[in-house]
Design a protein around this motif. Structure first.
Motif, short mmCIF file in Angstrom:
data_model
loop_
_atom_site.label_atom_id
_atom_site.label_comp_id
_atom_site.label_asym_id
_atom_site.label_seq_id
_atom_site.Cartn_x
_atom_site.Cartn_y
_atom_site.Cartn_z
N ASN A 179 1.24 6.87 9.98
CA ASN A 179 0.95 5.95 8.87
C ASN A 179 2.00 4.87 8.74
O ASN A 179 1.70 3.74 8.40
CB ASN A 179 0.88 6.71 7.55
N SER A 180 3.26 5.25 8.97
CA SER A 180 4.37 4.33 8.84
C SER A 180 5.47 4.72 9.81
O SER A 180 5.68 5.89 10.06
CB SER A 180 4.96 4.38 7.42
N GLU B 267 0.84 -1.20 0.00
CA GLU B 267 0.00 0.00 0.00
C GLU B 267 0.87 1.25 0.00
O GLU B 267 1.76 1.40 0.83
CB GLU B 267 -0.90 0.01 1.24
N THR B 268 0.63 2.15 -0.95
CA THR B 268 1.33 3.43 -1.01
C THR B 268 0.53 4.45 -0.21
O THR B 268 -0.69 4.53 -0.36
CB THR B 268 1.47 3.91 -2.47
N LYS B 269 1.22 5.21 0.62
CA LYS B 269 0.55 6.22 1.44
C LYS B 269 1.22 7.56 1.21
O LYS B 269 2.44 7.65 1.13
CB LYS B 269 0.63 5.86 2.92
N TYR B 270 0.41 8.61 1.11
CA TYR B 270 0.93 9.96 0.99
C TYR B 270 1.12 10.52 2.39
O TYR B 270 0.24 10.40 3.25
CB TYR B 270 -0.04 10.85 0.21
N VAL B 271 2.27 11.11 2.65
CA VAL B 271 2.55 11.75 3.93
C VAL B 271 3.12 13.14 3.66
O VAL B 271 3.72 13.38 2.61
CB VAL B 271 3.53 10.93 4.79
#
Length: 102
Positions: free
Chosen positions: A49-50, A16-20
């Protein structure tokens, strides 16, 4: 100095790619901890998120690699400008003024 080849990384299909847009950095004598989050206007509770952990050596190598990549990016796309007399939070959470006469 000759560069070592970059290892071929396999990216899982379900990754999963997450925008931060925010990172909190902490460290101990033996590790750096990077907590990534997405800050949004009007939200008062932010979720990490990470979380990434690195040795000090790995963190310094990461900084070197990031610096080199930012230089390449700016050579291709132009200078990245940073906020001047105000903070990044001011840019992210500023209110947008309606046009005059509205």
């Amino acid at each position: 100095m000759t560069q070592k080849p970059i290892p071929n990384l396999e990216i899982p299909q379900d990754l999963e790619t997450k925008y931060v847009n925010f990172v909190r950095i902490a460290h101990t004598v033996s590790e750096f901890v990077f907590d990534f989050s997405l800050l949004l206007p009007g939200v008062t509770k932010f979720e990490v998120n990470s979380r990434l952990m690195m040795s000090p050596t790995a963190a310094k190598l990461f900084l070197q690699a990031l610096t080199e990549n930012l230089k390449r990016y700016e050579a291709n796309f132009g200078k990245i400008t940073l906020p001047g007399s105000h903070s990044l939070a001011d840019d992210l959470f500023r209110s947008i003024d309606p046009p005059e006469g509205s």
